[in-house]
Motif scaffolding. Structure first.
Motif, PDB file in Angstrom:
ATOM      1  N   TYR A   1      42.124  46.767  47.152  1.00 47.94           N
ATOM      2  CA  TYR A   1      42.018  45.628  47.444  1.00 47.94           C
ATOM      3  C   TYR A   1      41.126  46.006  49.779  1.00 47.94           C
ATOM      4  O   TYR A   1      40.122  44.395  49.056  1.00 47.94           O
ATOM      5  CB  TYR A   1      43.526  44.554  47.822  1.00 47.94           C
TER       6      TYR A   1
ATOM      7  N   THR B   1      38.956  42.597  42.717  1.00 45.63           N
ATOM      8  CA  THR B   1      40.640  41.871  41.876  1.00 45.63           C
ATOM      9  C   THR B   1      41.866  42.604  41.917  1.00 45.63           C
ATOM     10  O   THR B   1      41.779  43.646  41.742  1.00 45.63           O
ATOM     11  CB  THR B   1      39.599  41.371  40.839  1.00 45.63           C
ATOM     12  N   SER B   2      42.867  41.874  41.746  1.00 48.24           N
ATOM     13  CA  SER B   2      44.155  42.280  41.175  1.00 48.24           C
ATOM     14  C   SER B   2      44.099  42.676  40.018  1.00 48.24           C
ATOM     15  O   SER B   2      44.729  44.417  39.460  1.00 48.24           O
ATOM     16  CB  SER B   2      45.074  41.807  40.782  1.00 48.24           C
TER      17      SER B   2
END
Length: 330
Positions: free
Chosen positions: A127, A132-133
């Motif tokens: 992060y 992105t996740s």
């Protein structure tokens, strides 16, 4: 107690802390583990604990390498900074009990308990690179492959007893909540970030699979998997029930909704009238708070977590007490 020290080293990028434990001094687990423990004749006699972990369980490694954390770190128990990123003791301190300043004897490496408390930094690293996740989730298998290699390396050197914590709810930490502009639908009823916690749970699901495989690959190893995520989430979402307040707000810090400022973290000072003045201060009562500095938990929270681990086998796999963690489940 404030003069006690631990031996430490940096191994494969993970802080390794050695706690010499002539007597763990642990309370006997409640009835939920008694029947399971009866299948073993003797309690384990761990002469030492070797901990591999990030700053949630580091008792001096980071401070030795990068310099001591500033006041008010350490204020609750030690009265001054003591190498821990907390106001006092960590879960590993409670696990270790009474420490001695000794170098380990050769047979300690085989008889010791090896604890692992990692994951938080592995996830936040992505992060911080603006991933992105989904991108963070994509590299988790590689992280856990490296973790597996470390455990196998310790096993190859004679380690046999392993105590492995999964990672906590990333989306309930002030420094992560402060970082993202989250929409209302991305926040759960307790104020935690749903997408970030989903990544933590994904990491833990893969970690559980790795532990299962390690048990098959390392036939002489006794491996206990500890569900720290569920315990921390329970504490945060039911804080008032357990005597805590403002679980998503840092005790030590300055400014903002979460009392966290990445450029002025806990212990930050400012020159005022030619004097260095502490501006990112501790709250009045850290013992009533869950989060210490936006990143780490308070001593009171760590003690609560330790108490649950030693009293309730529901969070342990296999459901066996710490005193019996040298025995493989039957």
């Amino acid at each position: 107690m404030g003069s006690n020290r631990t031996q430490f080293g940096l191994i494969n990028g993970i802080i390794c802390v050695l706690l010499m434990t002539p007597n763990l001094g642990l309370s006997v687990a409640l009835s939920s583990t008694i029947n399971i423990n009866r299948q073993y004749e003797n309690e384990c006699d761990f002469p030492a604990i070797f901990n591999f972990g990030d700053s949630n369980s580091d008792t001096g490694g980071l401070s030795a390498v990068y310099g001591q954390a500033p006041p008010p770190y350490g204020k609750t128990f030690f009265g001054a900074p003591a190498g821990r990123y907390c106001d006092g003791r960590l879960i590993i301190d409670f696990l270790g009990g009474v420490f001695r300043e000794l170098l380990p004897k050769e047979d300690y490496f085989t008889r010791a308990l090896y604890t692992f408390d990692i994951g938080q930094n592995d996830l936040t690293a992505g992060y911080k690179l603006n991933m992105t996740s989904e991108q963070v989730k994509a590299y988790i298998p590689d992280v856990l492959h490296q973790f597996s290699k470390v455990v196998k390396g310790v096993y190859g050197q004679g380690g046999r007893s392993f105590w492995i914590h999964n990672t906590g709810p990333l989306g309930c930490l002030p420094y992560m909540l402060d970082r993202f502009n989250l929409t209302a639908v991305q926040i759960d009823q307790s104020g935690c970030a749903i997408p970030l916690n989903e990544v933590s749970r994904y990491y833990n699901s893969l970690l559980k699979e790795v532990v299962v495989q390690l048990r098959m690959d390392l036939p002489l190893a006794a491996i206990t998997y500890v569900d720290i995520y569920s315990l921390k989430y329970t504490l945060i979402t039911q804080a008032k029930k357990y005597g805590f307040d403002k679980p998503l707000v840092a005790c030590c810090g300055i400014g903002g909704r979460y009392n966290y400022n990445n450029t002025m973290r806990c212990g930050s000072t400012e020159m005022v009238g030619g004097k260095d003045i502490l501006i990112a201060k501790s709250c009045n009562n850290p013992s009533a708070r869950v989060n210490w500095d936006g990143i780490h938990y308070t001593e009171a929270a760590n003690k609560w977590l330790f108490d649950q681990i030693t009293r309730n086998s529901l969070y342990l796999d296999p459901p066996i007490s710490l005193e019996m963690a040298c025995h493989k489940s039957k």
